[in-house]
Enzyme design. Sequence first.
Site, PDB file in Angstrom:
ATOM      1  N   LYS A   8       1.705  -2.649   8.871  1.00 57.72           N
ATOM      2  CA  LYS A   8       2.915  -1.720   8.770  1.00 57.72           C
ATOM      3  C   LYS A   8       4.128  -2.636   9.623  1.00 57.72           C
ATOM      4  CE  LYS A   8       4.238   2.931   9.515  1.00 57.72           C
ATOM      5  NZ  LYS A   8       3.992   4.397   9.520  1.00 57.72           N
ATOM      6  N   LEU A  66       0.761  -1.145  -0.071  1.00 57.12           N
ATOM      7  CA  LEU A  66       0.129   0.218  -0.153  1.00 57.12           C
ATOM      8  C   LEU A  66       0.901   1.312  -0.069  1.00 57.12           C
ATOM      9  CD1 LEU A  66      -2.781  -1.082   2.570  1.00 57.12           C
ATOM     10  CD2 LEU A  66      -3.000  -0.794   0.044  1.00 57.12           C
ATOM     11  N   GLY A  67       2.240   1.076   0.616  1.00 57.66           N
ATOM     12  CA  GLY A  67       2.928   2.169   0.439  1.00 57.66           C
ATOM     13  C   GLY A  67       4.077   2.198   1.198  1.00 57.66           C
ATOM     14  N   ALA A  68       5.052   3.065   1.435  1.00 54.11           N
ATOM     15  CA  ALA A  68       6.411   2.816   2.245  1.00 54.11           C
ATOM     16  C   ALA A  68       6.604   4.469   2.652  1.00 54.11           C
ATOM     17  CB  ALA A  68       7.368   2.425   1.467  1.00 54.11           C
ATOM     18  N   ASP A 123       0.971  14.038  12.596  1.00 49.96           N
ATOM     19  CA  ASP A 123       1.022  14.065  11.149  1.00 49.96           C
ATOM     20  C   ASP A 123      -0.287  13.971  10.549  1.00 49.96           C
ATOM     21  OD1 ASP A 123       2.593  14.095   9.066  1.00 49.96           O
ATOM     22  OD2 ASP A 123       2.731  11.920   8.737  1.00 49.96           O
ATOM     23  N   VAL A 128       4.104  -0.364   4.398  1.00 47.60           N
ATOM     24  CA  VAL A 128       2.540  -0.783   4.773  1.00 47.60           C
ATOM     25  C   VAL A 128       2.146  -1.841   3.644  1.00 47.60           C
ATOM     26  CG1 VAL A 128       0.222  -0.002   5.099  1.00 47.60           C
ATOM     27  CG2 VAL A 128       2.287   1.546   5.849  1.00 47.60           C
ATOM     28  N   GLY A 169       8.923   6.907   6.129  1.00 56.58           N
ATOM     29  CA  GLY A 169      10.188   6.819   6.732  1.00 56.58           C
ATOM     30  C   GLY A 169      10.177   5.816   8.023  1.00 56.58           C
ATOM     31  N   MET A 170       8.885   5.623   8.422  1.00 53.36           N
ATOM     32  CA  MET A 170       8.985   4.487   9.325  1.00 53.36           C
ATOM     33  C   MET A 170       9.009   2.838   8.911  1.00 53.36           C
ATOM     34  SD  MET A 170       8.853   5.972  12.454  1.00 53.36           S
ATOM     35  CE  MET A 170       8.262   4.832  13.463  1.00 53.36           C
ATOM     36  N   GLY A 171       8.535   2.744   7.762  1.00 51.00           N
ATOM     37  CA  GLY A 171       8.442   1.353   7.325  1.00 51.00           C
ATOM     38  C   GLY A 171       7.561   1.021   6.182  1.00 51.00           C
TER      39      GLY A 171
END
Length: 759
Positions: free
Chosen positions: A43, A21-23, A137, A29, A25-27
Amino acid sequence: MRALRPGDPSFVGGHRLLGRLGAGGMGVVYLARSTGGALVALKVIRAGYAADPGFRARFRREAEAAGGLTGRWVVPVVAAEPDAREPWLTTAFVPGPSLTEAVTLHGPLPERTVRALGARLAEALTEVHASGLVHRDVKPGNILLALDGPRLIDFGIARSTGVTALTASDVVIGSPGYLSPEQARAQAGDVGPPSDVFSLGCVLAYAATGRRPFGTGTAAAVIFRTVHEEPDLDAVPWTLVPLLTGCLAKDPAARPTAREVRAALTTEPTQTTETERAGDRPSDGPSDGPSDGSGDRSGNRSGDWLPPALPRLIAERSSAVLAMPDPAPHPTHSSAPAPAPTPVTLVQPLERRPALSRRRLLTLGSAAGVVLTGGGLAAWAATRTAGGPGGATHSGPLPRYVIGLHADLSGPGRAIGRAQERGIRLAVADFNSRSRDGRAFDLALKVLDDAGRTKEAEEVAKRFIADPDVYAVIGPTGNAAAETVSRYEKALLPIVSVSSGDDQYSPTTTRAYFQLRADENTLSTPFIHYLTHVEKSRRTALVDDRAASRTSWQIVKDLTAIPPSDGTTTTHVVPADSEDFTPVATAVLASDAQAVVYAGSSPHRAARCARALDRAGFRGTRMAPEPVLQTAFLKEAGPAAEGWVITTTYVDPAELPAAAHFVKTYRKRFGVRTVERFAVEAYDALLFIAEGLHELGAVEPERGALVRRLRTTTHKGLAKTIEFDPTTTEFRWLNSLFLHRVSDGAPHFLGHYEKARKP
């Protein structure tokens, strides 16, 4: 949704991974399916964070706190494993588009939707803050739109109030453009609930206008404006300005609480009209405010809080979820390695998918927000379109091609820039609403503002050129600087100009530049035709206004070389440093002229000319070029402006039967009585590009190929037919020359110059 990469795991914590689904800075998804069959967003935290014991402790604490959130507009954490080698957490999956995607595709939201959005997000933040958390955020990308309301997601950088941040004190956490001044200054100890309220104010300003309140540009520039400058709320509906001004206060103590924001947004706004405050954004109907049974007022049916185009987009996402294949059985009591990931295909004919069982439908419905009952199921069914032999149905997302708008939205040409943005947004919405039998892709719009300055225009061109998702650009909305055009030329990125009158086009020097407006050297043609075939003039007086050297010189030159009706012309000069038109008016009468052509470009000087001719008693035909037709000319000339005929390169769509739907939609969507100049021309330009993309057929779009295709594409638009002469390969500029006549103090459209009739 993207396919899993070779290095991605197949299973995490018993969850079968289906796609990315996406990426961030933290990791990373992932979309995953739990052992019970529910779809979740999972995540996985990057190893660099996991190596910090303090992070693991904070992760556990925040996951537990977020798991306790039960509010309707918050997507809670449903499972987590802080002790895993790579910690992970899961939230319920919401298939709706993000607020960013919705505004990008369909433009700013109507006021009633913004109020509902804000009230529900404020309710979500009230619960978050009551739980001792700060989101940190809040931005359009972290807000998903469902049929019944928005969902606030991604607590990946949320932290418990009063707990030391993971990052160093000089590291900014958040998204420039939506972070608070205290976040921008990296003052970790000062970031509390008021910071989320500031971010919410930025989000609502963006939703209402399509633009960030602190502008765009480099992160450093945006952060500087956030800390030191006031927000740009000029285009925000006036009823929302006081609240957003409070939310965006620099001092955290001066901001309202999330609870107070919700209360303000659920209070009935005072009604007003567009003219009471310039720049208001309209609603698609009465500003009823939100209603969900908790004090809001948006109606009881799913989707009522949204403008009409968005429920369809949400339904497309839901249908894509239904297209997900069932995962292969995975080992739950075996030490055997998990099977390799299988490709995920979202675009798949429905008739080839397994039948949807009642159990699976209920599972999907419980998996966070896929609303497939009542109106939701009807909306999903509406996305199934006939295709293929026997009316077979197809579903799933189409390829999406991005078209850029290079506009002046904040400088001297902002009125024309905003009109073109509005027209293009309607064109994108109309194109994307077509049946799938008639289109093979969706369009999206990316807008960048150059403020009417050459340096910024070159930067905008660089950004569009560097974006591989952009296949063509409309603009600049003002006159196109040669340097800017040159940048697009070198990149072979098609640049389609709607309102530029500069003579930039040459088939020998430009390939990617398409100037759809007739340049200033062609404005003489309607004068000659009108004074030869409509109000015939054997003796024509030319007023050579030296204050407009190039325009005046060209018109005088053309009409001297080709006098109307094969008659004669006389030229009467007004020096650039003089505003006295009385001598000219006297000379015109002395020449026994039947018609006067004012060859200047100033509405103020044209008004002086009109008054001088009126005082002298001249009653013949009076004509002028497009730059004259401004409010200043009509007001300053007064009755002396009556009967003047003006040549233009734009139409009045209200006088075109073919544009009736466009005009009705434009007025309703943007709350205006009159469709502004070049709005419908921009609408046509977008569909001209879409026609070129369509004619590429099954070929993967490529900028150079689109340049070549557009040179052979003909598009019958609402304002004019856009086509190129196969012999000269030049745009047929005669198609875009029109006439207006001033009557009762206002311009009235006469149509194409060849079709104008005598009054």
